[in-house]
Design a protein around this motif. Structure first.
Motif, PDB file in Angstrom:
ATOM      1  N   SER A  57     -36.629  -5.046  25.001  1.00 47.05           N
ATOM      2  CA  SER A  57     -37.374  -6.232  24.596  1.00 47.05           C
ATOM      3  C   SER A  57     -36.437  -7.343  24.127  1.00 47.05           C
ATOM      4  O   SER A  57     -35.603  -7.125  23.243  1.00 47.05           O
ATOM      5  CB  SER A  57     -38.340  -5.869  23.466  1.00 47.05           C
ATOM      6  OG  SER A  57     -38.836  -7.020  22.822  1.00 47.05           O
ATOM      7  N   ALA A  58     -36.604  -8.538  24.701  1.00 44.56           N
ATOM      8  CA  ALA A  58     -35.805  -9.685  24.263  1.00 44.56           C
ATOM      9  C   ALA A  58     -36.093 -10.020  22.810  1.00 44.56           C
ATOM     10  O   ALA A  58     -35.193 -10.381  22.044  1.00 44.56           O
ATOM     11  CB  ALA A  58     -36.090 -10.887  25.156  1.00 44.56           C
ATOM     12  N   SER A  59     -37.346  -9.890  22.403  1.00 41.96           N
ATOM     13  CA  SER A  59     -37.724 -10.190  21.028  1.00 41.96           C
ATOM     14  C   SER A  59     -37.092  -9.205  20.048  1.00 41.96           C
ATOM     15  O   SER A  59     -36.600  -9.596  18.993  1.00 41.96           O
ATOM     16  CB  SER A  59     -39.253 -10.163  20.896  1.00 41.96           C
ATOM     17  OG  SER A  59     -39.640 -10.417  19.565  1.00 41.96           O
ATOM     18  N   TRP A  60     -37.089  -7.925  20.387  1.00 44.36           N
ATOM     19  CA  TRP A  60     -36.459  -6.925  19.523  1.00 44.36           C
ATOM     20  C   TRP A  60     -34.975  -7.219  19.361  1.00 44.36           C
ATOM     21  O   TRP A  60     -34.417  -7.113  18.261  1.00 44.36           O
ATOM     22  CB  TRP A  60     -36.665  -5.526  20.100  1.00 44.36           C
ATOM     23  CG  TRP A  60     -37.940  -4.880  19.682  1.00 44.36           C
ATOM     24  CD1 TRP A  60     -39.204  -5.348  19.904  1.00 44.36           C
ATOM     25  CD2 TRP A  60     -38.082  -3.661  18.954  1.00 44.36           C
ATOM     26  NE1 TRP A  60     -40.132  -4.484  19.371  1.00 44.36           N
ATOM     27  CE2 TRP A  60     -39.478  -3.439  18.785  1.00 44.36           C
ATOM     28  CE3 TRP A  60     -37.186  -2.727  18.451  1.00 44.36           C
ATOM     29  CZ2 TRP A  60     -39.970  -2.322  18.123  1.00 44.36           C
ATOM     30  CZ3 TRP A  60     -37.684  -1.609  17.789  1.00 44.36           C
ATOM     31  CH2 TRP A  60     -39.049  -1.423  17.618  1.00 44.36           C
ATOM     32  N   ASN A  61     -34.317  -7.562  20.451  1.00 47.97           N
ATOM     33  CA  ASN A  61     -32.883  -7.883  20.380  1.00 47.97           C
ATOM     34  C   ASN A  61     -32.644  -9.111  19.513  1.00 47.97           C
ATOM     35  O   ASN A  61     -31.706  -9.137  18.698  1.00 47.97           O
ATOM     36  CB  ASN A  61     -32.324  -8.111  21.786  1.00 47.97           C
ATOM     37  CG  ASN A  61     -32.038  -6.822  22.516  1.00 47.97           C
ATOM     38  OD1 ASN A  61     -31.258  -5.988  22.059  1.00 47.97           O
ATOM     39  ND2 ASN A  61     -32.681  -6.645  23.664  1.00 47.97           N
ATOM     40  N   ALA A  62     -33.473 -10.139  19.679  1.00 45.74           N
ATOM     41  CA  ALA A  62     -33.288 -11.368  18.917  1.00 45.74           C
ATOM     42  C   ALA A  62     -33.452 -11.118  17.420  1.00 45.74           C
ATOM     43  O   ALA A  62     -32.643 -11.583  16.603  1.00 45.74           O
ATOM     44  CB  ALA A  62     -34.273 -12.436  19.392  1.00 45.74           C
ATOM     45  N   TRP A  63     -34.486 -10.364  17.046  1.00 47.17           N
ATOM     46  CA  TRP A  63     -34.703 -10.100  15.625  1.00 47.17           C
ATOM     47  C   TRP A  63     -33.651  -9.149  15.067  1.00 47.17           C
ATOM     48  O   TRP A  63     -33.240  -9.263  13.900  1.00 47.17           O
ATOM     49  CB  TRP A  63     -36.113  -9.565  15.396  1.00 47.17           C
ATOM     50  CG  TRP A  63     -37.086 -10.686  15.320  1.00 47.17           C
ATOM     51  CD1 TRP A  63     -37.995 -11.059  16.268  1.00 47.17           C
ATOM     52  CD2 TRP A  63     -37.208 -11.621  14.257  1.00 47.17           C
ATOM     53  NE1 TRP A  63     -38.689 -12.176  15.856  1.00 47.17           N
ATOM     54  CE2 TRP A  63     -38.230 -12.539  14.625  1.00 47.17           C
ATOM     55  CE3 TRP A  63     -36.573 -11.791  13.034  1.00 47.17           C
ATOM     56  CZ2 TRP A  63     -38.624 -13.599  13.816  1.00 47.17           C
ATOM     57  CZ3 TRP A  63     -36.964 -12.842  12.213  1.00 47.17           C
ATOM     58  CH2 TRP A  63     -37.972 -13.718  12.599  1.00 47.17           C
ATOM     59  N   ALA A  64     -33.192  -8.209  15.894  1.00 52.22           N
ATOM     60  CA  ALA A  64     -32.103  -7.336  15.450  1.00 52.22           C
ATOM     61  C   ALA A  64     -30.854  -8.165  15.159  1.00 52.22           C
ATOM     62  O   ALA A  64     -30.164  -7.944  14.150  1.00 52.22           O
ATOM     63  CB  ALA A  64     -31.802  -6.280  16.516  1.00 52.22           C
ATOM     64  N   ALA A  65     -30.581  -9.133  16.016  1.00 49.65           N
ATOM     65  CA  ALA A  65     -29.408  -9.993  15.808  1.00 49.65           C
ATOM     66  C   ALA A  65     -29.587 -10.845  14.564  1.00 49.65           C
ATOM     67  O   ALA A  65     -28.640 -11.029  13.781  1.00 49.65           O
ATOM     68  CB  ALA A  65     -29.174 -10.876  17.033  1.00 49.65           C
ATOM     69  N   ARG A  66     -30.781 -11.400  14.368  1.00 53.23           N
ATOM     70  CA  ARG A  66     -31.017 -12.234  13.179  1.00 53.23           C
ATOM     71  C   ARG A  66     -30.823 -11.433  11.889  1.00 53.23           C
ATOM     72  O   ARG A  66     -30.247 -11.928  10.920  1.00 53.23           O
ATOM     73  CB  ARG A  66     -32.438 -12.803  13.221  1.00 53.23           C
ATOM     74  CG  ARG A  66     -32.650 -13.891  14.259  1.00 53.23           C
ATOM     75  CD  ARG A  66     -34.006 -14.547  14.102  1.00 53.23           C
ATOM     76  NE  ARG A  66     -34.215 -15.538  15.162  1.00 53.23           N
ATOM     77  CZ  ARG A  66     -34.967 -15.334  16.244  1.00 53.23           C
ATOM     78  NH1 ARG A  66     -35.594 -14.169  16.400  1.00 53.23           N
ATOM     79  NH2 ARG A  66     -35.091 -16.264  17.156  1.00 53.23           N
ATOM     80  N   ILE A  67     -31.304 -10.207  11.888  1.00 50.65           N
ATOM     81  CA  ILE A  67     -31.217  -9.399  10.674  1.00 50.65           C
ATOM     82  C   ILE A  67     -29.809  -8.847  10.474  1.00 50.65           C
ATOM     83  O   ILE A  67     -29.225  -8.963   9.389  1.00 50.65           O
ATOM     84  CB  ILE A  67     -32.252  -8.261  10.727  1.00 50.65           C
ATOM     85  CG1 ILE A  67     -33.674  -8.851  10.700  1.00 50.65           C
ATOM     86  CG2 ILE A  67     -32.049  -7.291   9.555  1.00 50.65           C
ATOM     87  CD1 ILE A  67     -34.763  -7.851  10.995  1.00 50.65           C
ATOM     88  N   LEU A  68     -29.244  -8.248  11.515  1.00 49.06           N
ATOM     89  CA  LEU A  68     -27.933  -7.609  11.376  1.00 49.06           C
ATOM     90  C   LEU A  68     -26.826  -8.630  11.122  1.00 49.06           C
ATOM     91  O   LEU A  68     -25.995  -8.453  10.224  1.00 49.06           O
ATOM     92  CB  LEU A  68     -27.625  -6.790  12.632  1.00 49.06           C
ATOM     93  CG  LEU A  68     -28.538  -5.582  12.869  1.00 49.06           C
ATOM     94  CD1 LEU A  68     -28.312  -5.011  14.261  1.00 49.06           C
ATOM     95  CD2 LEU A  68     -28.313  -4.505  11.811  1.00 49.06           C
ATOM     96  N   ALA A  69     -26.825  -9.698  11.916  1.00 46.50           N
ATOM     97  CA  ALA A  69     -25.787 -10.716  11.741  1.00 46.50           C
ATOM     98  C   ALA A  69     -26.116 -11.653  10.590  1.00 46.50           C
ATOM     99  O   ALA A  69     -25.225 -12.071   9.843  1.00 46.50           O
ATOM    100  CB  ALA A  69     -25.601 -11.517  13.033  1.00 46.50           C
ATOM    101  N   GLY A  70     -27.386 -12.008  10.435  1.00 45.12           N
ATOM    102  CA  GLY A  70     -27.771 -12.978   9.413  1.00 45.12           C
ATOM    103  C   GLY A  70     -27.842 -12.390   8.024  1.00 45.12           C
ATOM    104  O   GLY A  70     -27.171 -12.856   7.103  1.00 45.12           O
ATOM    105  N   ALA A  71     -28.640 -11.324   7.847  1.00 43.21           N
ATOM    106  CA  ALA A  71     -28.861 -10.770   6.519  1.00 43.21           C
ATOM    107  C   ALA A  71     -27.663  -9.996   5.983  1.00 43.21           C
ATOM    108  O   ALA A  71     -27.449  -9.937   4.770  1.00 43.21           O
ATOM    109  CB  ALA A  71     -30.094  -9.861   6.538  1.00 43.21           C
ATOM    110  N   PHE A  72     -26.867  -9.390   6.860  1.00 45.79           N
ATOM    111  CA  PHE A  72     -25.740  -8.580   6.404  1.00 45.79           C
ATOM    112  C   PHE A  72     -24.394  -9.305   6.525  1.00 45.79           C
ATOM    113  O   PHE A  72     -23.508  -9.109   5.697  1.00 45.79           O
ATOM    114  CB  PHE A  72     -25.676  -7.265   7.184  1.00 45.79           C
ATOM    115  CG  PHE A  72     -26.786  -6.310   6.847  1.00 45.79           C
ATOM    116  CD1 PHE A  72     -26.664  -5.445   5.773  1.00 45.79           C
ATOM    117  CD2 PHE A  72     -27.948  -6.272   7.593  1.00 45.79           C
ATOM    118  CE1 PHE A  72     -27.679  -4.552   5.446  1.00 45.79           C
ATOM    119  CE2 PHE A  72     -28.978  -5.397   7.285  1.00 45.79           C
ATOM    120  CZ  PHE A  72     -28.849  -4.536   6.202  1.00 45.79           C
TER     121      PHE A  72
END
Length: 358
Positions: A96-111
Motif C-alpha cells: 500500500s502506498a498509503s501505508w508506506n507514506a505513513w510509515a515514512a512520516r512516523i519513522l523518519a518524522g517522529a523518531f
C-alpha cells in the motif's frame, strides 16, 4: 545527447531498454521484489525497543559522563530510523502506498525529525538523474562544492575551504543532522497547501525536535544536557553523511545536456561498498547502491541477493560495475573533494557517444 542522426538513436535506445528489461525479468523471477514484511517489522521492533531503552536509561541514571555514551547510542538509533524512513519512502515495506507514506512520516518524522515530504521530493530528483549537473540536488550548491563549476564561483575563505573540503568533510558532517532538521522544517513551512498532510507532518517533526531538548534539560544539568544533544546530533550527522557519500561522490559527473539510457545512468555513476552484516546495518543497505538505484522499491534485505545477478549482467553488457571496500571508498571521496576544481579530463565520457559515432 543529440547527434543530428535520429535514425541512429532508436536502435541504441531499443537495445538499452532491452538490457534493463532482461535484468528486471531475472530479478522478478528470483522473487527479489517481493515484500519482506517480517524483516521490516522485526527491524522496527528492534530499533523502537532500543530507542525506548536509551531514553529510559537517560532518565533513570544519575547525571554522569555515561550520558554521553547514551547520546552516541541514541545517534546510532536515530540514524537507523532515518534509513527505515528512506525504505518506506521508496515503498519497500508495504504494498500500500498509503501505508508506506505513513510509515515514512512516523519513522523518519517522529523518531528522526526528518520530513517525509521534503525527503521524497529531493530524493526522487536524485534518483531520476544521479550525479547530473543541474538535475541532481545532491551535487547542487551547498557547504561542499561537488562540481568544478560550483567551486570556480567561490573566492576568499570559501575558496580556501573548497580547496581543502575533503579534509573538512567529516568534521562538517557533524552539522549535517542539524542541517537536515532545518531543511525539513523549512520545506514543510513552504509546502503548497495542496501537499497532502503537510500540517500533520510539520507538527510531527516539530514535536520531535522539541521533545529531545525538553527531556534532556528536564532530567540533566544544563551543561550535560547541551553536551548530550550535541553528541547525538554529531553522531547522527556523521553516520548519515558517511552512509550516503560513498554511493556517488567521486564517480563521474554527468553534464546537464547529456542523455543516457536508464541502466547506464544508474550503474555508471554509482559505487558499491563491499559489505558484511555489520556494514550492511551501519549503512542501512546503501552499500548496495547500484542495486538500489536499479530497483529502488526492492526491500533492503534483498539487495545483497540481487548483487550477483546485477554484476553478472553488467559484465555481459560491458557496463562498468564499481565496488570497493569501505575505507577505500572514503579515501576516494576525500581525494575527489580535494581535487574537484583540478580535474584535467571531461567529467564524463558518454558511453553511448562512441556507439553512435561508430
Amino acid at each position: 545527447m543529440s547527434t543530428g542522426r535520429p535514425t541512429a538513436r532508436f536502435p541504441q535506445a531499443h537495445a538499452s531498454t532491452a538490457r534493463y528489461a532482461k535484468l528486471s525479468a531475472q530479478v522478478r523471477a528470483a522473487g527479489l521484489l517481493d515484500r519482506r514484511h517480517a524483516y521490516y517489522w522485526g527491524q522496527i521492533s528492534v530499533w523502537v525497543t532500543a530507542f525506548a531503552a536509551i531514553w529510559a536509561a537517560t532518565v533513570l541514571l544519575p547525571p554522569s559522563g555515561w550520558h554521553l555514551l547514551l547520546a552516541a547510542a541514541l545517534g546510532v538509533v536515530v540514524t537507523q530510523f532515518g534509513f527505515l524512513g528512506h525504505d518506506a519512502a521508496h515503498r519497500q515495506m508495504f504494498a500500500s502506498a498509503s501505508w508506506n507514506a505513513w510509515a515514512a512520516r512516523i519513522l523518519a518524522g517522529a523518531f528522526a525529525g526528518l520530513s517525509y515530504g521534503w525527503w521524497r521530493a529531493k530524493h526522487a530528483r536524485h534518483h531520476r538523474a544521479p550525479n547530473q549537473e543541474g538535475a541532481d540536488p545532491d551535487i547542487g550548491p551547498g557547504a561542499i562544492a561537488f562540481t568544478p563549476a560550483i567551486l570556480a564561483e567561490r573566492r576568499g575563505a570559501a575558496g580556501w575551504v573548497g580547496r581543502h573540503q575533503g579534509w573538512l568533510f567529516f568534521p562538517l558532517l557533524t552539522l549535517e543532522a542539524l542541517n537536515l532538521h532545518v531543511a525539513s522544517v523549512r520545506s514543510a513551512l513552504g509546502a503548497s497547501r495542496r501537499t497532502p498532510w503537510r500540517r500533520t507532518e510539520l507538527a510531527i517533526v516539530l514535536v520531535r525536535l522539541a521533545a529531545f531538548p525538553a527531556v534532556a534539560f528536564l532530567v540533566l544539568p544544563p551543561g550535560l544536557a547541551a553536551a548530550f544533544l550535541a553528541v547525538q546530533l554529531a553522531v547522527t550527522g556523521v553516520l548519515l553523511g558517511a552512509s550516503f557519500a560513498p554511493a556517488h561522490k567521486g564517480m563521474p559527473i554527468v553534464p546537464s545536456t547529456m542523455q543516457l539510457d536508464f541502466m547506464r545512468r544508474q550503474v555508471m555513476v554509482s559505487r558499491n561498498v563491499r559489505g558484511n552484516r555489520g556494514i550492511d546495518t551501519a549503512i542501512g543497505g546503501l552499500n548496495y547502491q547500484i542495486e538500489h538505484h536499479l530497483f529502488p522499491n526492492m526491500p533492503r534485505c534483498n539487495l545483497k541477493r540481487a548483487r550477483p545477478l546485477v554484476r553478472a549482467h553488467c559484465e555481459r553488457e560491458g557496463i562498468a560495475y564499481v565496488e570497493v571496500g569501505l575505507l577505500r571508498s572514503y579515501v576516494l571521496v576525500i581525494d575527489y573533494l580535494n581535487h574537484v576544481g583540478l580535474q584535467a579530463r571531461d567529467p564524463f565520457d558518454c558511453p553511448l557517444a562512441a556507439d553512435l559515432r561508430a
